[in-house]
Design a protein around this motif. Structure first.
Motif, PDB file in Angstrom:
ATOM      1  N   UNK A 388      70.789  49.724  93.471  1.00  0.00           N
ATOM      2  CA  UNK A 388      70.749  48.608  92.513  1.00  0.00           C
ATOM      3  C   UNK A 388      70.424  49.168  91.124  1.00  0.00           C
ATOM      4  N   UNK A 389      71.171  48.696  90.131  1.00  0.00           N
ATOM      5  CA  UNK A 389      70.955  49.119  88.746  1.00  0.00           C
ATOM      6  C   UNK A 389      70.694  47.872  87.901  1.00  0.00           C
ATOM      7  N   UNK A 390      69.679  47.951  87.055  1.00  0.00           N
ATOM      8  CA  UNK A 390      69.443  46.853  86.110  1.00  0.00           C
ATOM      9  C   UNK A 390      69.579  47.404  84.693  1.00  0.00           C
ATOM     10  N   UNK A 391      70.513  46.842  83.933  1.00  0.00           N
ATOM     11  CA  UNK A 391      70.728  47.225  82.539  1.00  0.00           C
ATOM     12  C   UNK A 391      70.121  46.126  81.676  1.00  0.00           C
ATOM     13  N   UNK A 392      69.180  46.492  80.812  1.00  0.00           N
ATOM     14  CA  UNK A 392      68.458  45.487  80.029  1.00  0.00           C
ATOM     15  C   UNK A 392      69.364  44.535  79.283  1.00  0.00           C
ATOM     16  N   UNK A 393      70.411  45.062  78.648  1.00  0.00           N
ATOM     17  CA  UNK A 393      71.331  44.204  77.891  1.00  0.00           C
ATOM     18  C   UNK A 393      72.646  44.932  77.676  1.00  0.00           C
ATOM     19  N   UNK A 394      73.749  44.236  77.837  1.00  0.00           N
ATOM     20  CA  UNK A 394      75.060  44.794  77.512  1.00  0.00           C
ATOM     21  C   UNK A 394      75.345  44.478  76.049  1.00  0.00           C
ATOM     22  N   UNK A 395      75.362  45.540  75.214  1.00  0.00           N
ATOM     23  CA  UNK A 395      75.495  45.337  73.778  1.00  0.00           C
ATOM     24  C   UNK A 395      76.846  45.794  73.234  1.00  0.00           C
ATOM     25  N   UNK A 396      77.531  46.696  73.954  1.00  0.00           N
ATOM     26  CA  UNK A 396      78.767  47.256  73.418  1.00  0.00           C
ATOM     27  C   UNK A 396      79.744  47.559  74.547  1.00  0.00           C
ATOM     28  N   UNK A 397      80.947  47.972  74.147  1.00  0.00           N
ATOM     29  CA  UNK A 397      82.006  48.241  75.121  1.00  0.00           C
ATOM     30  C   UNK A 397      81.631  49.374  76.074  1.00  0.00           C
ATOM     31  N   UNK A 398      81.023  50.435  75.536  1.00  0.00           N
ATOM     32  CA  UNK A 398      80.713  51.601  76.369  1.00  0.00           C
ATOM     33  C   UNK A 398      79.748  51.243  77.494  1.00  0.00           C
ATOM     34  N   UNK A 399      78.695  50.472  77.159  1.00  0.00           N
ATOM     35  CA  UNK A 399      77.734  50.042  78.185  1.00  0.00           C
ATOM     36  C   UNK A 399      78.408  49.135  79.202  1.00  0.00           C
ATOM     37  N   UNK A 400      79.223  48.185  78.714  1.00  0.00           N
ATOM     38  CA  UNK A 400      79.919  47.259  79.613  1.00  0.00           C
ATOM     39  C   UNK A 400      80.862  48.007  80.550  1.00  0.00           C
ATOM     40  N   UNK A 401      81.576  48.995  80.021  1.00  0.00           N
ATOM     41  CA  UNK A 401      82.542  49.750  80.828  1.00  0.00           C
ATOM     42  C   UNK A 401      81.853  50.508  81.955  1.00  0.00           C
ATOM     43  N   UNK A 402      80.712  51.150  81.643  1.00  0.00           N
ATOM     44  CA  UNK A 402      79.995  51.904  82.679  1.00  0.00           C
ATOM     45  C   UNK A 402      79.412  50.955  83.726  1.00  0.00           C
ATOM     46  N   UNK A 403      78.893  49.785  83.271  1.00  0.00           N
ATOM     47  CA  UNK A 403      78.349  48.801  84.216  1.00  0.00           C
ATOM     48  C   UNK A 403      79.439  48.314  85.169  1.00  0.00           C
ATOM     49  N   UNK A 404      80.634  48.051  84.632  1.00  0.00           N
ATOM     50  CA  UNK A 404      81.751  47.610  85.469  1.00  0.00           C
ATOM     51  C   UNK A 404      82.154  48.713  86.449  1.00  0.00           C
ATOM     52  N   UNK A 405      82.196  49.949  85.962  1.00  0.00           N
ATOM     53  CA  UNK A 405      82.541  51.080  86.833  1.00  0.00           C
ATOM     54  C   UNK A 405      81.521  51.232  87.956  1.00  0.00           C
ATOM     55  N   UNK A 406      80.228  51.066  87.612  1.00  0.00           N
ATOM     56  CA  UNK A 406      79.178  51.165  88.632  1.00  0.00           C
ATOM     57  C   UNK A 406      79.344  50.089  89.699  1.00  0.00           C
ATOM     58  N   UNK A 407      79.694  48.870  89.266  1.00  0.00           N
ATOM     59  CA  UNK A 407      79.888  47.773  90.221  1.00  0.00           C
ATOM     60  C   UNK A 407      81.079  48.043  91.132  1.00  0.00           C
ATOM     61  N   UNK A 408      82.126  48.625  90.565  1.00  0.00           N
ATOM     62  CA  UNK A 408      83.340  48.896  91.351  1.00  0.00           C
ATOM     63  C   UNK A 408      83.176  50.073  92.309  1.00  0.00           C
ATOM     64  N   UNK A 409      82.145  50.889  92.070  1.00  0.00           N
ATOM     65  CA  UNK A 409      81.915  52.034  92.958  1.00  0.00           C
ATOM     66  C   UNK A 409      80.775  51.785  93.935  1.00  0.00           C
TER      67      UNK A 409
END
Length: 565
Positions: A388-409
Motif C-alpha cells: 500500500x502506498x499513500x501519496x500526500x497530494x497529487x500536484x503534477x503530471x509526474x506524480x500522477x503518472x507514477x501513482x497510476x503506474x503503481x496502481x497498474x502494477x
C-alpha cells in the motif's frame, strides 16, 4: 466609577440627590486617598451605585436594566462573540431587525459603542446595568472566564508547564528569569487551545494590538489578546521552539513543535509569514488521538462504511480523496491506513509534511530543497515492494503518472486532490496530462468530503424548519415536510454556538464499467456527475441532509457548506 465624575456629580446635584455641602465633605474625605469624590459619597452612604447609574441613564435617555431579572435568549447572546463581550464588558440584551442593544456599566462610554458598531457591522445602542450584574451575566451566558493574562503572568501556575521534546529542552536550560513570564504565556496559549479543542492557533500582529484567534470546529474565535508590548518576545519564543531562525524575519519559515500537554502528545506544525506589522504565525495542532478514530466516527453511515471498507480492501488501484484544505482528508487517509495496518502488509507514505507519526508504517518526508520530491521518492519506494502506498497530494503530471503506474502494477494507492466534487477529480487528472485509458484502468473510486459542525448534545432541542429553509432545498424539500429537526440552543459546553465537534459528509463516486467508457470518451465533469447520480451516487448535500434528518447537524450548516445540485 468613571472618568466623567465631574459631569455625573453635576447631574446628581441638579436632580437634588446630593447637596453642595455633601460634595465638600466627600472632597475632604477623598483628599488624601486614591478615591474619587463619587467613590467617597458612595462609601459614606449618601448614594448607592445603582442609584447613580439609574439617574445618569435617565438623564441621558438610556434604559436601566436589571440583568439578574432577565433571561436572554441564546440567539441574542450569539450576536456578540465571547471574546468581544469580555473585552468590552458588555452583554447583548435586545435584538431587533435594525438595532442590537447591549448592557454596559458606564453610560458615558460612547467609545465602546463605536467600537462595537465597527466590529459587529451593525447599529448598536447602549442600555445601562450595574458592573457586578454584567460580570455575573458574562459568566452565566459565556461561561466562567479564566484570569486575565496579566494576572496569569504575575501568579505561579504550575499547570501551565508543557513538556517539550528533547531537542527543545536544551533551550529551557539557557532561559533566564526574564524569559519565564513569556514561556508561561506561550504555554498558556497552547494549553487553552488544546482545552478549547482548537485545530489552529493564529497569532496576528495588527497596528495597535496583537490578535490571537483559535479555529474551533472550523470557525475562528478571537481570544483575549496579550499586551502589544509582548508581541516580539512571544513570536521569538515560538520560533525558538519550532527550530526557526530567530534573526530571519523577511522570508516565510516552517517549523514543528512536539509537546506533551496534560499527558497528551501534540504536534504543532508552525508557519511564519512576514506581514506589515510583524510576523504572522499559524500553528496547526495535530492531535494524535484523532488517529485512533475508526471509520464510523468519521461520520460514515453503515451503508457508506461498507462501501468504504470494500474499496480500501481492494488489492490494487487508486482511491482519491478530494476537498479543500481543512476538509479532513488527511484524517480520513490515516483512519484508512490504521484500518489496513497489519503485520502482513507493508505500507509506505510519501508526505509533505509528515503530519502524524504512525507505528508500523514507513513514512517519508518530501524535501524539495535537496531534490527529494514526490516523483523521486515514489520511484525509489517502488523498489521497496510495498503493498500500500499513500501519496500526500497529487500536484503534477509526474506524480500522477507514477501513482497510476503503481496502481497498474498491483499496488493499492491512496492520495488526495483539490477539487470541489468527486467526479471532477477524473477530469482534473486528464487535464494535467494523464491518459484517459490509464485512469479508467487504475482508479477504483474518488471520494469528496467536507466537515460539518455537530449539534451540541448538551443543549440539543427539536425545532421546526422555517418555510425559507425548506424552500432553499429545492427538490429535496418534500422529505422535510412535517418533520422536527434538531439544533443546539447554546450552552457553556459549546460556548453558546449550539455546535460541538465535527463529522464528515461524503460523496462516493465508484468507477463502474459504464463510467470507464465515459472516461475513455473524455466526457466532461458535468456529464460524469449527472450519470453518477442516475447510478445512485449520493452528493455531499444528499449525505448532509441524511445527517440533518438523523439529528447530527442542522439544515443551516448543510446549506452553508454544500452547493446546490
Amino acid at each position: 466609577m468613571t472618568a466623567n465624575d465631574d459631569y455625573i456629580l453635576e447631574i446628581l446635584r441638579d436632580v437634588g440627590l446630593i447637596k453642595p455641602e455633601q460634595i465638600e465633605a466627600a472632597k475632604a474625605a477623598a483628599g488624601g486617598s486614591q478615591h474619587t469624590i463619587l467613590d467617597a459619597l458612595i462609601e459614606q452612604g449618601v448614594l448607592s451605585k445603582r442609584e447613580v447609574l439609574k439617574t445618569v441613564a435617565l438623564q441621558l435617555g438610556m434604559e436601566f436594566v436589571a440583568l439578574a431579572d432577565l433571561e436572554i435568549a441564546p440567539e441574542i447572546i450569539q450576536q456578540v462573540p465571547a471574546g468581544i463581550a469580555r473585552r468590552y464588558k458588555v452583554v447583548p440584551v435586545y435584538d431587533s431587525e435594525t438595532t442590537l442593544s447591549v448592557a454596559l456599566s458606564d453610560p458615558l462610554n460612547l467609545e465602546t459603542l463605536d467600537y462595537l458598531r465597527y466590529l459587529l457591522k451593525r447599529n448598536v445602542e447602549g442600555v445601562v446595568a450595574p458592573d457586578e450584574e454584567i460580570g455575573a451575566a458574562l459568566d452565566k451566558y459565556y461561561g466562567r472566564a479564566e484570569k486575565s493574562i496579566e494576572d496569569l503572568l504575575q501568579s505561579p501556575r504550575p499547570e501551565l508547564d508543557v513538556q517539550l521534546s528533547s531537542s527543545d529542552t536544551a533551550d529551557e536550560t539557557v532561559a533566564t528569569a526574564e524569559d519565564a513570564p513569556i514561556i508561561k504565556l506561550v504555554s498558556l496559549i497552547i494549553i487553552e487551545a488544546q482545552r478549547s479543542r482548537a485545530s489552529d492557533i493564529h497569532l496576528e500582529p495588527l497596528e495597535s494590538r496583537f490578535r490571537i484567534r483559535y479555529r474551533i470546529d472550523g470557525v475562528l474565535r478571537e481570544m483575549e489578546p496579550p499586551p502589544k508590548r509582548l508581541q516580539p518576545a512571544i513570536l521569538s519564543r515560538l520560533k525558538l521552539m519550532a527550530g526557526m531562525k530567530l534573526a530571519e524575519k523577511r522570508v516565510p519559515q516552517d517549523g514543528r513543535i512536539q509537546i506533551n500537554v496534560a499527558g497528551e502528545d501534540l504536534d504543532l506544525r508552525v508557519s511564519s509569514v512576514p506581514s506589515v506589522h510583524g510576523e504572522s504565525i499559524v500553528m496547526r495542532i495535530l492531535n494524535k488521538q484523532s488517529l485512533l478514530l475508526g471509520l464510523p466516527k468519521l461520520g460514515l453511515f453503515a451503508d457508506d462504511q461498507q462501501v468504504f471498507e470494500r474499496l480500501i480492501s481492494m488489492p490494487d488501484g487508486i482511491l482519491l480523496l478530494t476537498g479543500p484544505t481543512g476538509s479532513g482528508k488527511t484524517t480520513t487517509l490515516y483512519a484508512c491506513l490504521n484500518y489496513l495496518n497489519r503485520p502482513d502488509r507493508k505500507i509506505i507514505t510519501v508526505e509533505d509534511p509528515v503530519e502524524y507519526r504512525l507505528a508500523g508504517i514507513n513514512q517519508v518526508q518530501v524535501r524539495e530543497d535537496i531534490g527529494l520530491t514526490f516523483p523521486a521518492v515514489l520511484r525509489s519506494i517502488m523498489r521497496q515492494a510495498p503493498n500500500i502506498i499513500m501519496v500526500g497530494e497529487i500536484r503534477d503530471f509526474e506524480t500522477a503518472e507514477i501513482a497510476v503506474t503503481a496502481a497498474l502494477t498491483g499496488h493499492l494507492v491512496f492520495s488526495t486532490l483539490h477539487t470541489n466534487d468527486a467526479p471532477s477529480a477524473i477530469t482534473r487528472l486528464v487535464d494535467i496530462g494523464v491518459k484517459p485509458f490509464l485512469l479508467a484502468s487504475s482508479i477504483r473510486a474518488t471520494v469528496a468530503q467536507r466537515l460539518l459542525r455537530v449539534v451540541c448534545d448538551k443543549c440539543a432541542a427539536p425545532y421546526e424548519p422555517t418555510e425559507g429553509e425548506i424552500a432553499s432545498l429545492g427538490s429535496a424539500a418534500k422529505q422535510f415536510q412535517d418533520i422536527k429537526l434538531t439544533r443546539g440552543k447554546g450552552c457553556t459546553a459549546c460556548s453558546q454556538t449550539g455546535y460541538r465537534g465535527r463529522k464528515g459528509i461524503y460523496e462516493i463516486f465508484i468507477i463502474t464499467d459504464e463510467v470507464c467508457e465515459m472516461i475513455y470518451k473524455k466526457c466532461s465533469a458535468v456529464e460524469l456527475r449527472t450519470r453518477a447520480r442516475e447510478l445512485g451516487m449520493r452528493t455531499l448535500r444528499d449525505d448532509g441532509l441524511r445527517k440533518v434528518v438523523s439529528g447530527i447537524t442542522t439544515l443551516e450548516e448543510v446549506l452553508s457548506i454544500t452547493m446546490g445540485d
